[in-house]
Design an enzyme around this catalytic site. Sequence first.
Site, PDB file in Angstrom:
ATOM      1  CG  ASP A   8      -1.672   0.898   1.406  1.00  0.00           C
ATOM      2  OD1 ASP A   8      -2.365   1.911   0.273  1.00  0.00           O
ATOM      3  OD2 ASP A   8      -1.421   1.969   2.330  1.00  0.00           O
ATOM      4  CG  ASP A  20      -1.375   7.981   0.504  1.00  0.00           C
ATOM      5  OD1 ASP A  20      -0.449   8.541   0.031  1.00  0.00           O
ATOM      6  OD2 ASP A  20      -1.748   7.872  -0.753  1.00  0.00           O
TER       7      ASP A  20
HETATM    8  C1  XBP Z   1      -5.317   6.724   1.028  1.00  0.00           C
HETATM    9  C2  XBP Z   1      -6.355   7.149   0.552  1.00  0.00           C
HETATM   10  C3  XBP Z   1      -6.204   8.055  -0.808  1.00  0.00           C
HETATM   11  C4  XBP Z   1      -5.745   9.299  -0.160  1.00  0.00           C
HETATM   12  C5  XBP Z   1      -6.016  10.505  -1.427  1.00  0.00           C
HETATM   13  O1  XBP Z   1      -4.639   5.251   0.000  1.00  0.00           O
HETATM   14  O2  XBP Z   1      -7.315   6.687   0.487  1.00  0.00           O
HETATM   15  O3  XBP Z   1      -7.508   8.530  -0.797  1.00  0.00           O
HETATM   16  O4  XBP Z   1      -5.782   9.722   1.161  1.00  0.00           O
HETATM   17  O5  XBP Z   1      -5.656  10.268  -2.763  1.00  0.00           O
HETATM   18  P1  XBP Z   1      -4.003   4.606   0.103  1.00  0.00           P
HETATM   19  P2  XBP Z   1      -5.973  10.232  -3.545  1.00  0.00           P
HETATM   20  O6  XBP Z   1      -3.596   4.172   1.739  1.00  0.00           O
HETATM   21  O7  XBP Z   1      -4.343   3.154  -0.819  1.00  0.00           O
HETATM   22  O8  XBP Z   1      -2.007   4.692  -0.616  1.00  0.00           O
HETATM   23  O9  XBP Z   1      -6.814  12.137  -3.601  1.00  0.00           O
HETATM   24  O10 XBP Z   1      -5.310  10.575  -4.721  1.00  0.00           O
HETATM   25  O11 XBP Z   1      -7.157   9.245  -3.835  1.00  0.00           O
HETATM   26 MG    MG Z   2      -2.783   3.001   3.506  1.00  0.00          MG
END
Ligand code: XBP
Ligand code: MG
Length: 270
Positions: A9, A11
Amino acid sequence: MPLEALIFDVDGTLAETEELHRQAFNEAFHAFGLDWVWPRDLYRELLGVTGGRERILHYIDHYAPAGGAAARAKVSEMHADKTVRYVKLIRAGDVAPRPGVRRLIAEAHDAGLRLAIATTTRPGNVEALLGAMIGREALSWFSVIAAGDIVPAKKPARDIYDYALRELDCAASACVAFEDSANGVRAARQAGLAVVATPSFFLSADDVSESASVLSDLGEPGRPARHLAGWRFAKGYVDLAGLRSMLDEANEIKRKTSTGGSPREDAAAR
Ligand code: XBP
Ligand code: MG
């Protein structure tokens, strides 16, 4: 089944990026003439909705902010603007990978394992983050970058992990996923993957109990991770030897209970 690939993953897992996402959302709202501000407490709640565009729509629907109806028509434009701002913040900022991330990715690459990304964020954000965090060459280490709208349903749906497994041409029982959130763990588990969870700043209270191992972070030699639940890594940090043992145990439990696997994975495990 031997370990073939690691799926990360982005973020909250590779780095604590959500504070920069939050800042980019707030800057975009301001640029579009809206007086909306997402403070940290609200943002923590809003993170239950994955995908930035979906998060804005959820906010309009559930919080009825001033200007919501007009903003709805511009949501894609506003989200694109947020993405540009986020990439700028990533490139300008000093975003550090979470402990153990760079080391484990390098170890897996050197050992010839395949690396993949499975995230709800935009592909451009992933490239900017990997580039800033590990260097441009790290991008080529990832044979699959599954991101954003490449699948119709975002996490907690399993779709992005199913997509990554298809592109890797790997059985779920030969891979380990790394996540920081309840939505991410649910998605990976539904796809039949064993998960190492390292809860992130905003999502520290998330239920990640379906994971094979829950740790404060991936740890480093001389700076062990805090063990929170499940599999214990003998050295105090996550390395390939520990992951292989964890995966063997997870597959053995799955074989005994015969639950949790996708038909494709079950067939591959036999
Ligand atoms: C985390 C999320 C993302 C970011 C925002 O994603 O929920 O939506 O907060 O990104 P992950 P975008 O942990 O799966 O990486 O604005 O580009 O959607
Ligand atoms: Mg995440």
